[in-house]
Motif scaffolding. Structure first.
Motif, short mmCIF file in Angstrom:
data_model
loop_
_atom_site.label_atom_id
_atom_site.label_comp_id
_atom_site.label_asym_id
_atom_site.label_seq_id
_atom_site.Cartn_x
_atom_site.Cartn_y
_atom_site.Cartn_z
N GLN A 46 0.82 -1.21 0.00
CA GLN A 46 0.00 0.00 0.00
C GLN A 46 0.86 1.27 0.00
O GLN A 46 0.45 2.29 -0.54
N ALA A 60 2.28 1.85 -3.53
CA ALA A 60 1.10 2.18 -4.35
C ALA A 60 0.71 3.64 -4.14
O ALA A 60 0.41 4.36 -5.09
N THR A 74 0.96 6.65 -6.92
CA THR A 74 -0.24 7.43 -7.24
C THR A 74 0.06 8.92 -7.16
O THR A 74 -0.34 9.70 -8.04
N SER A 84 0.46 1.92 -10.15
CA SER A 84 -0.25 2.04 -8.88
C SER A 84 -1.55 1.24 -8.90
O SER A 84 -1.92 0.64 -7.89
N ASN A 85 -2.25 1.21 -10.05
CA ASN A 85 -3.47 0.40 -10.16
C ASN A 85 -3.15 -1.06 -9.86
O ASN A 85 -3.89 -1.72 -9.11
N TRP A 103 -2.40 -1.53 -6.13
CA TRP A 103 -3.61 -1.45 -5.32
C TRP A 103 -4.48 -2.70 -5.49
O TRP A 103 -5.10 -3.17 -4.53
N ILE A 104 -4.51 -3.25 -6.70
CA ILE A 104 -5.30 -4.47 -6.92
C ILE A 104 -4.69 -5.63 -6.14
O ILE A 104 -5.42 -6.38 -5.48
N LEU A 136 -12.44 -1.37 -3.84
CA LEU A 136 -11.17 -0.78 -4.25
C LEU A 136 -10.65 -1.46 -5.52
O LEU A 136 -10.18 -0.78 -6.44
N ILE A 137 -10.77 -2.77 -5.59
CA ILE A 137 -10.32 -3.50 -6.77
C ILE A 137 -11.13 -3.06 -7.99
O ILE A 137 -10.56 -2.80 -9.06
N GLN A 165 -9.99 0.34 -9.08
CA GLN A 165 -8.68 0.31 -9.73
C GLN A 165 -8.75 -0.26 -11.15
O GLN A 165 -8.03 0.19 -12.04
N LEU A 194 -10.11 2.64 -13.15
CA LEU A 194 -9.05 3.64 -13.33
C LEU A 194 -7.96 3.16 -14.27
O LEU A 194 -7.42 3.94 -15.07
N PHE A 195 -7.65 1.87 -14.22
CA PHE A 195 -6.69 1.29 -15.14
C PHE A 195 -7.14 1.49 -16.59
O PHE A 195 -6.35 1.92 -17.44
#
Length: 84
Positions: free
Chosen positions: A11, A14, A18, A43-44, A47-48, A59-60, A63, A66-67
């Motif tokens: 984290q 990550a 970010t 960072s994606n 975070w995954i 969150l997954i 991400q 966002l990816f």
């Protein structure tokens, strides 16, 4: 260091990736923006990985979305000429 401890540590890189990505994406130079999108993609992924271990399904999902946006940003950034 156990694998769980290592993944829990992810984290922090990550979060750093970010922040660096957000800084770079704000650049006027296409090359720096491209590096920003690549940092966001890194960072994606981090975070995954962290989210799977933490069972953070929202969150997954975020991400992954966002990816996809970062892939789009990378493509659009490559299509624009560099103003400098």
């Amino acid at each position: 260091m156990t694998m769980e401890t290592f993944i829990d540590f992810l984290q922090w890189p990550a979060m750093v990736a970010t922040l660096i990505a957000a800084w770079l994406v704000g650049s006027r130079q296409a090359r720096k923006r491209n590096w920003g999108f690549l940092c966001f993609i890194l960072s994606n992924a981090l975070w995954i990985i962290w989210g799977v271990q933490a069972h953070a399904w929202a969150l997954i999902t975020l991400q992954v979305g966002l990816f996809l946006m970062n892939l789009r940003g990378t493509k659009k950034n490559a299509a624009q000429p560099d103003p400098s």
